[in-house]
Design an enzyme around this catalytic site. Structure first.
Site, PDB file in Angstrom:
ATOM      1  N   SER A  22       0.821  -1.221   0.000  1.00 26.16           N
ATOM      2  CA  SER A  22       0.000   0.000   0.000  1.00 26.16           C
ATOM      3  C   SER A  22       0.859   1.277   0.000  1.00 26.16           C
ATOM      4  O   SER A  22       1.899   1.356   0.668  1.00 26.16           O
ATOM      5  CB  SER A  22      -0.888   0.004   1.248  1.00 26.16           C
ATOM      6  N   LEU A  23       0.373   2.282  -0.733  1.00 26.59           N
ATOM      7  CA  LEU A  23       1.062   3.581  -0.763  1.00 26.59           C
ATOM      8  C   LEU A  23       0.546   4.515   0.336  1.00 26.59           C
ATOM      9  O   LEU A  23       1.066   5.611   0.508  1.00 26.59           O
ATOM     10  CB  LEU A  23       0.824   4.254  -2.123  1.00 26.59           C
ATOM     11  N   LYS A  73     -14.408  -3.191   3.525  1.00 26.89           N
ATOM     12  CA  LYS A  73     -15.167  -1.940   3.383  1.00 26.89           C
ATOM     13  C   LYS A  73     -16.641  -2.088   3.788  1.00 26.89           C
ATOM     14  O   LYS A  73     -17.287  -1.109   4.136  1.00 26.89           O
ATOM     15  CB  LYS A  73     -15.079  -1.437   1.933  1.00 26.89           C
ATOM     16  N   GLY A 133     -17.393  -1.229 -15.396  1.00 24.33           N
ATOM     17  CA  GLY A 133     -17.148  -1.805 -14.079  1.00 24.33           C
ATOM     18  C   GLY A 133     -18.332  -1.543 -13.165  1.00 24.33           C
ATOM     19  O   GLY A 133     -18.908  -0.442 -13.186  1.00 24.33           O
ATOM     20  N   ALA A 134     -18.714  -2.571 -12.394  1.00 23.56           N
ATOM     21  CA  ALA A 134     -19.834  -2.423 -11.452  1.00 23.56           C
ATOM     22  C   ALA A 134     -19.425  -2.951 -10.077  1.00 23.56           C
ATOM     23  O   ALA A 134     -20.258  -3.391  -9.304  1.00 23.56           O
ATOM     24  CB  ALA A 134     -21.049  -3.176 -11.981  1.00 23.56           C
ATOM     25  N   ALA A 137     -15.311  -0.017  -6.550  1.00 19.53           N
ATOM     26  CA  ALA A 137     -14.867   1.330  -6.940  1.00 19.53           C
ATOM     27  C   ALA A 137     -15.951   2.026  -7.764  1.00 19.53           C
ATOM     28  O   ALA A 137     -16.221   3.219  -7.574  1.00 19.53           O
ATOM     29  CB  ALA A 137     -13.572   1.238  -7.728  1.00 19.53           C
ATOM     30  N   LEU A 232      -9.288   4.474 -13.542  1.00 20.34           N
ATOM     31  CA  LEU A 232      -9.033   4.344 -12.100  1.00 20.34           C
ATOM     32  C   LEU A 232      -7.750   3.561 -11.810  1.00 20.34           C
ATOM     33  O   LEU A 232      -7.201   3.648 -10.718  1.00 20.34           O
ATOM     34  CB  LEU A 232     -10.214   3.644 -11.411  1.00 20.34           C
ATOM     35  N   TYR A 234      -4.016   2.745 -11.477  1.00 19.48           N
ATOM     36  CA  TYR A 234      -2.850   3.637 -11.325  1.00 19.48           C
ATOM     37  C   TYR A 234      -1.527   2.900 -11.454  1.00 19.48           C
ATOM     38  O   TYR A 234      -0.464   3.479 -11.313  1.00 19.48           O
ATOM     39  CB  TYR A 234      -2.913   4.436 -10.022  1.00 19.48           C
ATOM     40  N   GLY A 255      -5.628   7.046 -12.315  1.00 13.33           N
ATOM     41  CA  GLY A 255      -6.164   6.664 -11.005  1.00 13.33           C
ATOM     42  C   GLY A 255      -5.398   7.221  -9.810  1.00 13.33           C
ATOM     43  O   GLY A 255      -5.917   7.230  -8.691  1.00 13.33           O
TER      44      GLY A 255
HETATM   45  P1  NAP Z   1     -13.998  -5.149  -8.415  1.00 12.52           P
HETATM   46  O1  NAP Z   1     -14.879  -4.945  -7.225  1.00 12.52           O
HETATM   47  O2  NAP Z   1     -13.396  -6.492  -8.679  1.00 12.52           O
HETATM   48  O3  NAP Z   1     -14.831  -4.670  -9.712  1.00 12.52           O
HETATM   49  C1  NAP Z   1     -14.311  -4.718 -11.016  1.00 12.52           C
HETATM   50  C2  NAP Z   1     -15.444  -5.152 -11.932  1.00 12.52           C
HETATM   51  O4  NAP Z   1     -14.983  -5.035 -13.292  1.00 12.52           O
HETATM   52  C3  NAP Z   1     -15.830  -6.631 -11.732  1.00 12.52           C
HETATM   53  O5  NAP Z   1     -17.242  -6.732 -11.682  1.00 12.52           O
HETATM   54  C4  NAP Z   1     -15.260  -7.298 -12.970  1.00 12.52           C
HETATM   55  O6  NAP Z   1     -15.976  -8.461 -13.330  1.00 12.52           O
HETATM   56  C5  NAP Z   1     -15.450  -6.205 -13.994  1.00 12.52           C
HETATM   57  N1  NAP Z   1     -14.706  -6.390 -15.221  1.00 12.52           N
HETATM   58  C6  NAP Z   1     -13.532  -7.030 -15.417  1.00 12.52           C
HETATM   59  N2  NAP Z   1     -13.199  -6.991 -16.728  1.00 12.52           N
HETATM   60  C7  NAP Z   1     -14.192  -6.310 -17.373  1.00 12.52           C
HETATM   61  C8  NAP Z   1     -14.412  -5.937 -18.732  1.00 12.52           C
HETATM   62  N3  NAP Z   1     -13.552  -6.271 -19.697  1.00 12.52           N
HETATM   63  N4  NAP Z   1     -15.534  -5.240 -19.035  1.00 12.52           N
HETATM   64  C9  NAP Z   1     -16.417  -4.892 -18.066  1.00 12.52           C
HETATM   65  N5  NAP Z   1     -16.274  -5.239 -16.766  1.00 12.52           N
HETATM   66  C10 NAP Z   1     -15.156  -5.923 -16.425  1.00 12.52           C
HETATM   67  O7  NAP Z   1     -12.761  -4.134  -8.354  1.00 12.52           O
HETATM   68  P2  NAP Z   1     -12.750  -2.645  -7.736  1.00 12.52           P
HETATM   69  O8  NAP Z   1     -12.319  -2.703  -6.336  1.00 12.52           O
HETATM   70  O9  NAP Z   1     -14.037  -1.995  -8.075  1.00 12.52           O
HETATM   71  O10 NAP Z   1     -11.531  -2.007  -8.552  1.00 12.52           O
HETATM   72  C11 NAP Z   1     -11.591  -1.813  -9.963  1.00 12.52           C
HETATM   73  C12 NAP Z   1     -10.318  -1.106 -10.436  1.00 12.52           C
HETATM   74  O11 NAP Z   1     -10.240   0.200  -9.885  1.00 12.52           O
HETATM   75  C13 NAP Z   1      -9.025  -1.813 -10.024  1.00 12.52           C
HETATM   76  O12 NAP Z   1      -8.092  -1.716 -11.051  1.00 12.52           O
HETATM   77  C14 NAP Z   1      -8.532  -1.014  -8.846  1.00 12.52           C
HETATM   78  O13 NAP Z   1      -7.125  -1.037  -8.702  1.00 12.52           O
HETATM   79  C15 NAP Z   1      -8.992   0.389  -9.238  1.00 12.52           C
HETATM   80  N6  NAP Z   1      -9.239   1.254  -8.073  1.00 12.52           N
HETATM   81  C16 NAP Z   1      -8.604   2.448  -8.056  1.00 12.52           C
HETATM   82  C17 NAP Z   1      -8.820   3.308  -7.001  1.00 12.52           C
HETATM   83  C18 NAP Z   1      -8.110   4.631  -6.979  1.00 12.52           C
HETATM   84  O14 NAP Z   1      -8.123   5.299  -5.941  1.00 12.52           O
HETATM   85  N7  NAP Z   1      -7.539   5.053  -8.081  1.00 12.52           N
HETATM   86  C19 NAP Z   1      -9.700   2.952  -5.966  1.00 12.52           C
HETATM   87  C20 NAP Z   1     -10.337   1.718  -6.021  1.00 12.52           C
HETATM   88  C21 NAP Z   1     -10.086   0.867  -7.090  1.00 12.52           C
HETATM   89  P3  NAP Z   1     -15.456  -9.874 -12.705  1.00 12.52           P
HETATM   90  O15 NAP Z   1     -15.707  -9.779 -11.240  1.00 12.52           O
HETATM   91  O16 NAP Z   1     -16.289 -10.902 -13.404  1.00 12.52           O
HETATM   92  O17 NAP Z   1     -13.995  -9.970 -13.044  1.00 12.52           O
END
Ligand code: NAP
Length: 291
Positions: A22-23, A73, A133-134, A137, A232, A234, A255
């Site tokens: 973690s950062l 969370k 994405g659903a 995040a 999102l 990074y 991100g």
């Molecule tokens: P998550 O809960 O696993 O949600 C990601 C969703 O994207 C899942 O439902 C996944 O489906 C779906 N997905 C995967 N490939 C896809 C595609 N090609 N088309 C459409 N949907 C797709 O993950 P999360 O926690 O929301 O995080 C998502 C991303 O955001 C990660 O890369 C994370 O590092 C980043 N993030 C960044 C920050 C920030 O502060 N910048 C904060 C939070 C998260 P499956 O479950 O079937 O794979």
């Protein structure tokens, strides 16, 4: 050795599993130093079965406030005394503040995301958004888009039907009517929808290290200079999607900004002070390099 290393007047930290890379300690400890505060931010990498007793133990030991990340969370919520409106509606907490023994939960993912778009508010309001994405995040992003901004509509697309249905159910209590949902395989005229949208947001892990050659949008010609493209992810800092956006003259936001501003809001909740975001951004860029 500096006396400060022997005595801290307060401590904060992050609960998650796993969180070794973690950062967050870098961001918060740099900010404490910036304000000459003898506080420290620590990592609590605890397995789910030890989470509750760790929170109770550290509260007893005087922890001032903390962040929670995956997978805690949602499971933190029953341990809290109060929730702010955003975290209650989103159903997820990433920041906890403790005052007079009372634990209050906040969600600074949505407020941090909103802050990164404040300068683009005029472009975004009354425009169409596509959110890929659903998951967790996306939920915070969707809340910011529909509560802090005045977007015309948001189309949420995910490959996972269960995630789409869960997010849809969660948003029903929000009383907003400008969100539509689709599973990737059912989407009709996606190319046209991308061209019509003002902002495209990737809240999936697509393009993240170790798969930096992937992009949620494959055809670069769908992007134009009128788009705002927000990834999102990074790691890497400049994903393939962002490179494509920049090549086409679109606004490209990575991100790292959301990561910094969710931390900045947590820092203010605990300390009442502003995080030195430019210093933090510089340090993060150094720490992440190109990977
Ligand atoms: P998550 O809960 O696993 O949600 C990601 C969703 O994207 C899942 O439902 C996944 O489906 C779906 N997905 C995967 N490939 C896809 C595609 N090609 N088309 C459409 N949907 C797709 O993950 P999360 O926690 O929301 O995080 C998502 C991303 O955001 C990660 O890369 C994370 O590092 C980043 N993030 C960044 C920050 C920030 O502060 N910048 C904060 C939070 C998260 P499956 O479950 O079937 O794979």
């Amino acid at each position: 050795m500096n006396e400060k290393f022997y005595h801290y007047s307060a401590f904060c930290g992050l609960f998650g599993y796993p969180i070794k890379h973690s950062l967050s300690p870098l961001m918060h400890n740099l900010s404490f130093d910036h304000h000459n505060m003898d506080w420290i931010y620590l990592l609590f990498d605890v397995p789910p079965e030890d989470f509750e007793k760790s929170v109770i133990g550290l509260k007893t030991a005087g922890i001032r406030g903390f962040n929670v990340t995956m997978p805690f969370k949602e499971s933190i919520i029953p341990l809290l005394d109060n929730l702010d409106e955003g975290s209650e509606k989103i159903g997820a907490v990433n920041t906890v503040n403790i005052v007079d023994g009372e634990m209050t939960g906040y969600n600074t993912d949505h407020s941090g995301f909103y802050k990164t778009l404040e300068n683009h508010e005029d472009d975004i309001n009354e425009n169409k958004i596509i959110l890929f994405g659903a998951g967790g995040a996306a939920k915070a992003v969707l809340y910011a888009l529909t509560h802090s901004l005045e977007v015309e509509d948001v189309l949420v697309i995910d490959i996972d039907e269960k995630k789409i249905n869960a997010l849809k159910a969660n948003t029903e209590s929000w009383g907003v009517h400008n969100i539509s949902f689709s599973i990737s395989e059912n989407i009709i005229n996606l190319n046209e929808k991308i061209q019509e949208a003002k902002i495209i947001i990737n809240a999936t892990p697509v393009g993240m290290t170790p798969n930096p050659d992937n992009s949620i949008i494959e055809d670069i010609n769908l992007l134009t200079e009128k788009h705002i493209v927000y990834d999102l992810v990074y790691k890497p800092q400049k994903t393939k999607l962002l490179q494509m956006a920049e090549n086409k003259g679109a606004v490209a936001i990575g991100g790292l900004e959301m990561l910094i501003y969710q931390g900045a809001d947590a820092f203010t909740i605990w300390t009442g002070r502003e995080m030195p975001v430019d210093k933090v951004r510089e340090k993060f860029k150094e720490a992440l390099g190109n990977g």
